[in-house]
Design a protein around this motif. Structure first.
Motif, PDB file in Angstrom:
ATOM      1  N   ARG A 149      23.993 -31.507   5.802  1.00 54.13           N
ATOM      2  CA  ARG A 149      22.862 -31.456   4.878  1.00 54.13           C
ATOM      3  C   ARG A 149      21.945 -30.271   5.192  1.00 54.13           C
ATOM      4  O   ARG A 149      21.425 -29.619   4.289  1.00 54.13           O
ATOM      5  N   PHE A 150      21.768 -29.983   6.472  1.00 56.79           N
ATOM      6  CA  PHE A 150      20.963 -28.830   6.871  1.00 56.79           C
ATOM      7  C   PHE A 150      21.575 -27.545   6.322  1.00 56.79           C
ATOM      8  O   PHE A 150      20.874 -26.699   5.747  1.00 56.79           O
ATOM      9  N   MET A 151      22.892 -27.395   6.466  1.00 55.88           N
ATOM     10  CA  MET A 151      23.550 -26.177   6.008  1.00 55.88           C
ATOM     11  C   MET A 151      23.562 -26.087   4.484  1.00 55.88           C
ATOM     12  O   MET A 151      23.447 -24.988   3.920  1.00 55.88           O
ATOM     13  N   GLN A 152      23.677 -27.222   3.803  1.00 55.10           N
ATOM     14  CA  GLN A 152      23.565 -27.197   2.346  1.00 55.10           C
ATOM     15  C   GLN A 152      22.172 -26.730   1.929  1.00 55.10           C
ATOM     16  O   GLN A 152      22.018 -25.986   0.960  1.00 55.10           O
ATOM     17  N   GLY A 153      21.171 -27.160   2.672  1.00 53.01           N
ATOM     18  CA  GLY A 153      19.813 -26.710   2.401  1.00 53.01           C
ATOM     19  C   GLY A 153      19.660 -25.215   2.581  1.00 53.01           C
ATOM     20  O   GLY A 153      19.017 -24.532   1.775  1.00 53.01           O
ATOM     21  N   VAL A 154      20.250 -24.671   3.652  1.00 55.77           N
ATOM     22  CA  VAL A 154      20.202 -23.230   3.894  1.00 55.77           C
ATOM     23  C   VAL A 154      20.851 -22.479   2.723  1.00 55.77           C
ATOM     24  O   VAL A 154      20.319 -21.480   2.225  1.00 55.77           O
ATOM     25  N   CYS A 155      22.005 -22.969   2.279  1.00 55.84           N
ATOM     26  CA  CYS A 155      22.719 -22.299   1.183  1.00 55.84           C
ATOM     27  C   CYS A 155      21.890 -22.285  -0.102  1.00 55.84           C
ATOM     28  O   CYS A 155      21.782 -21.248  -0.764  1.00 55.84           O
ATOM     29  N   LEU A 156      21.294 -23.426  -0.436  1.00 54.64           N
ATOM     30  CA  LEU A 156      20.591 -23.537  -1.706  1.00 54.64           C
ATOM     31  C   LEU A 156      19.161 -22.994  -1.650  1.00 54.64           C
ATOM     32  O   LEU A 156      18.455 -23.009  -2.662  1.00 54.64           O
ATOM     33  N   SER A 157      18.750 -22.497  -0.499  1.00 51.09           N
ATOM     34  CA  SER A 157      17.398 -21.940  -0.381  1.00 51.09           C
ATOM     35  C   SER A 157      17.203 -20.728  -1.277  1.00 51.09           C
ATOM     36  O   SER A 157      16.082 -20.364  -1.626  1.00 51.09           O
ATOM     37  N   VAL A 158      18.286 -20.106  -1.675  1.00 49.20           N
ATOM     38  CA  VAL A 158      18.204 -18.896  -2.495  1.00 49.20           C
ATOM     39  C   VAL A 158      17.986 -19.219  -3.974  1.00 49.20           C
ATOM     40  O   VAL A 158      17.618 -18.339  -4.751  1.00 49.20           O
ATOM     41  N   VAL A 159      18.164 -20.479  -4.369  1.00 47.36           N
ATOM     42  CA  VAL A 159      18.211 -20.816  -5.792  1.00 47.36           C
ATOM     43  C   VAL A 159      16.887 -20.575  -6.508  1.00 47.36           C
ATOM     44  O   VAL A 159      16.819 -19.832  -7.493  1.00 47.36           O
ATOM     45  N   TYR A 160      15.810 -21.189  -6.051  1.00 48.62           N
ATOM     46  CA  TYR A 160      14.552 -21.093  -6.791  1.00 48.62           C
ATOM     47  C   TYR A 160      13.965 -19.680  -6.803  1.00 48.62           C
ATOM     48  O   TYR A 160      13.500 -19.218  -7.857  1.00 48.62           O
ATOM     49  N   PRO A 161      13.965 -18.947  -5.676  1.00 54.96           N
ATOM     50  CA  PRO A 161      13.529 -17.544  -5.772  1.00 54.96           C
ATOM     51  C   PRO A 161      14.383 -16.738  -6.744  1.00 54.96           C
ATOM     52  O   PRO A 161      13.872 -15.897  -7.480  1.00 54.96           O
ATOM     53  N   SER A 162      15.686 -17.010  -6.771  1.00 57.02           N
ATOM     54  CA  SER A 162      16.582 -16.282  -7.673  1.00 57.02           C
ATOM     55  C   SER A 162      16.280 -16.597  -9.124  1.00 57.02           C
ATOM     56  O   SER A 162      16.212 -15.702  -9.976  1.00 57.02           O
ATOM     57  N   VAL A 163      16.098 -17.884  -9.425  1.00 51.82           N
ATOM     58  CA  VAL A 163      15.821 -18.279 -10.802  1.00 51.82           C
ATOM     59  C   VAL A 163      14.494 -17.683 -11.269  1.00 51.82           C
ATOM     60  O   VAL A 163      14.386 -17.178 -12.399  1.00 51.82           O
ATOM     61  N   HIS A 164      13.491 -17.692 -10.405  1.00 50.91           N
ATOM     62  CA  HIS A 164      12.202 -17.106 -10.790  1.00 50.91           C
ATOM     63  C   HIS A 164      12.325 -15.601 -10.998  1.00 50.91           C
ATOM     64  O   HIS A 164      11.729 -15.043 -11.926  1.00 50.91           O
ATOM     65  N   ALA A 165      13.090 -14.929 -10.143  1.00 55.25           N
ATOM     66  CA  ALA A 165      13.305 -13.489 -10.311  1.00 55.25           C
ATOM     67  C   ALA A 165      14.021 -13.207 -11.624  1.00 55.25           C
ATOM     68  O   ALA A 165      13.688 -12.253 -12.343  1.00 55.25           O
ATOM     69  N   LEU A 166      15.000 -14.030 -11.958  1.00 55.91           N
ATOM     70  CA  LEU A 166      15.742 -13.852 -13.204  1.00 55.91           C
ATOM     71  C   LEU A 166      14.868 -14.132 -14.423  1.00 55.91           C
ATOM     72  O   LEU A 166      14.922 -13.406 -15.424  1.00 55.91           O
ATOM     73  N   LEU A 167      14.052 -15.173 -14.357  1.00 50.00           N
ATOM     74  CA  LEU A 167      13.143 -15.462 -15.466  1.00 50.00           C
ATOM     75  C   LEU A 167      12.141 -14.332 -15.655  1.00 50.00           C
ATOM     76  O   LEU A 167      11.765 -13.994 -16.788  1.00 50.00           O
ATOM     77  N   GLY A 168      11.690 -13.742 -14.542  1.00 56.88           N
ATOM     78  CA  GLY A 168      10.765 -12.620 -14.634  1.00 56.88           C
ATOM     79  C   GLY A 168      11.363 -11.423 -15.343  1.00 56.88           C
ATOM     80  O   GLY A 168      10.644 -10.611 -15.942  1.00 56.88           O
ATOM     81  N   LYS A 169      12.694 -11.298 -15.316  1.00 59.26           N
ATOM     82  CA  LYS A 169      13.380 -10.190 -15.993  1.00 59.26           C
ATOM     83  C   LYS A 169      13.764 -10.520 -17.427  1.00 59.26           C
ATOM     84  O   LYS A 169      13.836  -9.634 -18.282  1.00 59.26           O
ATOM     85  N   TRP A 170      14.034 -11.813 -17.695  1.00 60.79           N
ATOM     86  CA  TRP A 170      14.635 -12.189 -18.970  1.00 60.79           C
ATOM     87  C   TRP A 170      13.667 -12.780 -19.990  1.00 60.79           C
ATOM     88  O   TRP A 170      13.973 -12.802 -21.181  1.00 60.79           O
ATOM     89  N   VAL A 171      12.499 -13.285 -19.576  1.00 64.54           N
ATOM     90  CA  VAL A 171      11.664 -14.087 -20.482  1.00 64.54           C
ATOM     91  C   VAL A 171      10.329 -13.409 -20.768  1.00 64.54           C
ATOM     92  O   VAL A 171       9.516 -13.225 -19.856  1.00 64.54           O
ATOM     93  N   PRO A 172      10.046 -13.057 -22.031  1.00 65.25           N
ATOM     94  CA  PRO A 172       8.733 -12.510 -22.407  1.00 65.25           C
ATOM     95  C   PRO A 172       7.649 -13.582 -22.276  1.00 65.25           C
ATOM     96  O   PRO A 172       7.935 -14.782 -22.339  1.00 65.25           O
ATOM     97  N   PRO A 173       6.380 -13.181 -22.096  1.00 65.20           N
ATOM     98  CA  PRO A 173       5.296 -14.151 -21.881  1.00 65.20           C
ATOM     99  C   PRO A 173       5.155 -15.182 -22.985  1.00 65.20           C
ATOM    100  O   PRO A 173       4.836 -16.337 -22.720  1.00 65.20           O
ATOM    101  N   ASN A 174       5.383 -14.787 -24.249  1.00 67.55           N
ATOM    102  CA  ASN A 174       5.189 -15.731 -25.349  1.00 67.55           C
ATOM    103  C   ASN A 174       6.256 -16.827 -25.396  1.00 67.55           C
ATOM    104  O   ASN A 174       6.131 -17.797 -26.133  1.00 67.55           O
ATOM    105  N   GLU A 175       7.326 -16.689 -24.590  1.00 76.06           N
ATOM    106  CA  GLU A 175       8.369 -17.710 -24.517  1.00 76.06           C
ATOM    107  C   GLU A 175       8.406 -18.387 -23.153  1.00 76.06           C
ATOM    108  O   GLU A 175       9.270 -19.220 -22.890  1.00 76.06           O
ATOM    109  N   ARG A 176       7.457 -18.037 -22.290  1.00 75.50           N
ATOM    110  CA  ARG A 176       7.567 -18.404 -20.875  1.00 75.50           C
ATOM    111  C   ARG A 176       7.558 -19.913 -20.632  1.00 75.50           C
ATOM    112  O   ARG A 176       8.398 -20.434 -19.883  1.00 75.50           O
TER     113      ARG A 176
END
Length: 488
Positions: A149-176
């Motif tokens: 479970r610890f190692m699964q946590g380490v692996c998935l630690s990248v998910v939320y920063p990645s999704v936020h970075a992707l949303l910052g590139k893909w989504v205009p403010p009026n659709e945020r």
């Protein structure tokens, strides 16, 4: 048809000797788009939503499985192994300790190099550890499960920063609000499905090991899909139309040179608005993950629900959360687009709804007897379900403050909020030494209520919805260079 944006020229930074100049290159043959038609960004949002669905499914399936792993009567198959473990809350928190550690580094790496292949590798490794978990439980006991479970946590630690970075590139403010809510609604959807499906599978002939095999297989399928269809941004997408690309970049006030920004660490870490966001996220995560991890144990130990009833009741609050998430996102975008409220006021309003009302429900729950089954269920549903307003509040505030550095902000934010995600469930180990004692559970509900109210006040006072001056690090560097030249 009216448009509220203009084409954004590409900016180039040219250095000659001691002078740095910004060269503005106008955009020609600009195609306009009002954002009403489906495009590649919507397909990307769907893939991200499935990612969060899997992330939360893999995070919470242990909450149901830990009951089946320690209850010989949970499965109809008597050959399914069970264990007499007394460190269940520590097992539940192991994922979050691993998840917490690399957050800042993960946010910086995905911002600098792009999230795509980090996500593919992370989900692949997480799935492999899921396959390994039943074997480790049999050979090493609870310590083996904690390690996986610890190692699964380490692996998935990248998910939320990645999704936020992707949303910052893909989504205009009026659709945020709507787009981000659609993506992040994958989280409660994952909880709903995982609670129900995990309970069903764990009670079946296949038993709890099949739960981990099932989600690990889907995780590998997602990795293959994203490796083919995923993209770090509209500028890199091979089949996106010029019309949609220009619409996205114009809305974000970005040109083609995005992605080269340096990270303004000092200004980020000294921003009171960033710390208001971090504090709010810390408090929200404390309550969210404490309830997420401990509700099945509470229902089994205090309310005496059986395995299948436990999983069904446990998923109901997250079903309401999923439904209300879309409602609140629609309201939030309407308030902003109709100019009824500013972005900052809207975020604060959504936070107030998403935390104060659940705080009241938890206080009430602490004073409810274990014989009042229907009321307990309603209060749990309200406490978790209405918190979905926060998806249109603090959870998208990183992109409000800095679209260019939203991944880094989420990494910093998660570093602190996930500390509370681990401490919350772990605190139950000390607050509730006797899991069948309803009076001891009051301390869990009361403390969570107080935390919700305190962080809401902090965000209302110090939070903001405005883009910060340090968002564009290249322009910031240019301005600093101009000051140096002026002194010389």
């Amino acid at each position: 048809m009216k448009y509220d944006y203009d084409p954004v020229p590409t900016k180039s930074f040219i250095t000659s000797g001691t002078k740095t100049e910004i060269v503005i290159q106008p955009v020609t043959n600009f195609e306009k788009n009002d954002g009403s038609s489906l495009g590649k960004r919507h397909g990307q949002m769907f893939i991200y939503s499935i990612l969060l669905f899997l992330t939360l499914s893999m995070s919470v399936n242990i909450s149901i499985c830990i009951v089946a792993m320690t209850d010989p009567t949970a499965s109809i198959n008597e050959d399914i192994p069970t264990y007499n473990w007394t460190d269940k809350s520590i097992i539940l928190s192991a994922f979050f300790w691993g998840y917490m550690l690399p957050q800042i580094a993960a946010g910086w790496l995905v911002t600098k190099y792009g999230p795509k292949w980090f996500l593919v590798g992370a989900m692949t490794l997480c799935s492999l550890f899921g396959y390994l978990l039943p074997i480790m439980a049999e050979s090493l006991g609870s310590k083996g499960v904690m390690g996986c479970r610890f190692m699964q946590g380490v692996c998935l630690s990248v998910v939320y920063p990645s999704v936020h970075a992707l949303l910052g590139k893909w989504v205009p403010p009026n659709e945020r609000s709507r787009m981000a809510t659609f993506v992040y609604a994958g989280s409660p959807a994952g909880v709903v499905v995982s609670m129900f499906v995990s309970g069903y599978i764990a009670a079946s002939w296949y038993g709890w090991p099949m739960v981990f095999y099932f989600y690990s297989t889907i995780g590998l399928m997602w990795s293959l899909t994203f490796s083919y269809f995923g993209s770090n941004g509209p500028a890199e997408h091979s089949t996106i139309s010029n019309e949609e690309r220009n619409y996205i970049q114009s809305g974000l006030k970005q040109g083609e040179d995005d992605g080269t920004f340096r990270t303004p660490w000092r200004k980020i870490l000294t921003s009171i608005k960033v710390w208001a966001l971090i504090t709010t996220s810390f408090g929200y995560s404390w309550g969210y993950f404490t309830l997420l991890s401990e509700i099945p144990i509470y229902l089994k130990s205090v309310m005496k629900f059986d395995m299948e009833s436990n999983s069904l009741i446990s998923c109901l609050p997250y079903l309401l959360k999923l439904i209300l998430a879309y409602f609140f996102s629609f309201v939030a975008d309407k308030l902003i687009n109709k100019k009824i409220c500013s972005i900052g006021t809207t975020r604060k309003l959504m936070n107030g709804i998403g935390m104060v009302l659940p705080a009241i429900a938890l206080l009430w729950l602490g004073n409810t007897g274990k014989d009042e089954v229907k009321l307990v269920i309603v209060l749990l549903i309200v406490a978790v379900g209405i918190s979905s307003a926060g998806l249109s509040g603090f959870l998208v505030n990183h992109m409000d403050l800095s679209p260019n550095h939203s991944g880094t902000l989420m990494g910093i934010d998660n570093q602190f909020s996930l500390l509370s995600s681990a401490l919350g469930p772990l605190s139950v180990q000390f607050l509730v030494p006797d899991e069948e004692n309803a009076d001891q559970w009051k301390f869990v509900f009361y403390s969570t209520s107080i935390i919700y109210v305190v962080v809401t006040i902090i965000f209302c006072v110090f939070g903001s919805g405005s883009i910060q001056p340090w968002n564009n690090a290249e322009e910031d560097r240019y301005q600093e260079k101009e000051k140096e030249d002026a002194v010389l």
